[in-house]
Scaffold this active site. Sequence first.
Site, PDB file in Angstrom:
ATOM      1  N   GLU A 254       0.719  -1.170  -0.047  1.00 51.06           N
ATOM      2  CA  GLU A 254      -0.103  -0.121  -0.009  1.00 51.06           C
ATOM      3  C   GLU A 254       0.832   1.292   0.049  1.00 51.06           C
ATOM      4  OE1 GLU A 254      -2.791   2.338   2.851  1.00 51.06           O
ATOM      5  OE2 GLU A 254      -3.778   0.499   2.260  1.00 51.06           O
ATOM      6  N   CYS A 288      -1.593   8.653   4.195  1.00 51.04           N
ATOM      7  CA  CYS A 288      -1.655   8.430   2.913  1.00 51.04           C
ATOM      8  C   CYS A 288      -3.026   8.705   2.173  1.00 51.04           C
ATOM      9  CB  CYS A 288      -1.514   6.669   2.467  1.00 51.04           C
ATOM     10  SG  CYS A 288      -2.563   5.603   3.722  1.00 51.04           S
TER      11      CYS A 288
END
Length: 486
Positions: A254, A288
């Site tokens: 990720e 993120c």
Amino acid sequence: MEHQHQHQQARHWIGGEWADSETPGSPSTNPATGETIGSYTDGDQAVAESAIQAAVHAFEHSEWRDNAMHRATALHRLADAYEARTDDLIDTLCLENGKLRGQAAYEVHFIPRALRFAAGLALQSFGRVTEAKPGQQTMAIRQPVGVAGIITPWNSPAYLSVRSLAPALAAGCAAVVKMPAQAAQTARVMSEILAGVEELPRGLVNVFIESGSAGASHLVSSPQVPTISYTGSTAVGRVILANAAASLKRVGAELGGKTPHLIFADADFDAALDTVVQSVTVFAGQFCMTGSRILVQDEIADRFLEALAHRLDQVRPGPASDPDSQIGPMIDKASVARVDALVEKAITAGAKPLVRGGPATEPALAEGAFYRPTLLEVGDSALPIVQQEVFGPVQVAQRFSTEEEAVALANATEFGLSACVWTRDSDRPLRVARRLDAGLISVNSWANLAVETEEGGWKSSGLGRLGGVASLDDFTEYKQITQNYG
């Protein structure tokens, strides 16, 4: 409170024992004050190798991989153990990670939830049976791949380590977890929690702390670590994938994001405004899924950007110890300087500063790594400030006229981790969500994470999924077994 955790030594947890390495203790610091709050033992390739060997031994010589009910029980016990240390984890994140208390609590609350969901997954790794032809039965079963290498980032270290560890353990794997030096004290608390769960075989989970990358690189290159679960930057993710290719190693990653808010003229103005502000101040934009792109429809653009600028200009930076703080520090002063340079470069390239923000200079904050939120308006999606992940409290605003233009702008970066759609139209959210290149779409909200459903990125935001039933995929292998019985 926070001072309880000061000046503690964080060590590696390998083979069921506390371990030091050749490297002497290094200081852990509070990014809000620059003060030393403890120390840690720094890891290297040798430490990583000892952790790998401990994990291999536990995988091969314990019943963990073969006893799903034992795994489910152990994961519930681990959830209990984390719950018992909730306050310690929150205190440590506030002190070491710079999170404000509510934000630290938000991170920690996901941990037991992820572990309990994984406990259920441990009992759900079903295969299939079919009769391939008369007298012949074919089975497809799922088995754990072995040792999982987990490389954790510093921005949400308590949860993101568990987000990968939970499905790895549910699948029947052993694990080596690399924790970053900026989260050494969080790693210490994590290891103390692991040490107290008797149902986890000795050496099944190993944790080492590292300021550099030699140990992490060794996890990626080791033939005894068949799968890597990495959370972090896209640039490092590309390096890991390239290095893993030599051994055809599985990598779940990720990576970075550039989350757009698509704010249509019929949106709930106040709800969108509140959430857009939150989406750049949480973790000081070091997330993120930080809401870094504000795409707003022409009819409300002037009013919305004026209101957003006013709100961001009023945000109060400060440490977690001050309940009035509205944005905590960045992880260090080097990050402050890096973000400020990106903003200055963007302004030089034509971005219009609606709120300049920048390093906090008042005496009470000068020793910390504080950065005031910044809002820039641009007309060109090609500008680096639009295309790059800033990883700080910086938002870039662009205007659109039509739904098609909004989708095109939202998709005009290499990233595809998350996006937000703001509208009161009942049909638009699904229509737009299906056209956005992103793994997580939040409707009239932001970063709606749920461990029970798959999470991950499109495009340069990653490979694989964590959360949901697909979280087992990176940690299991299929095996076909065929038998003639006729």
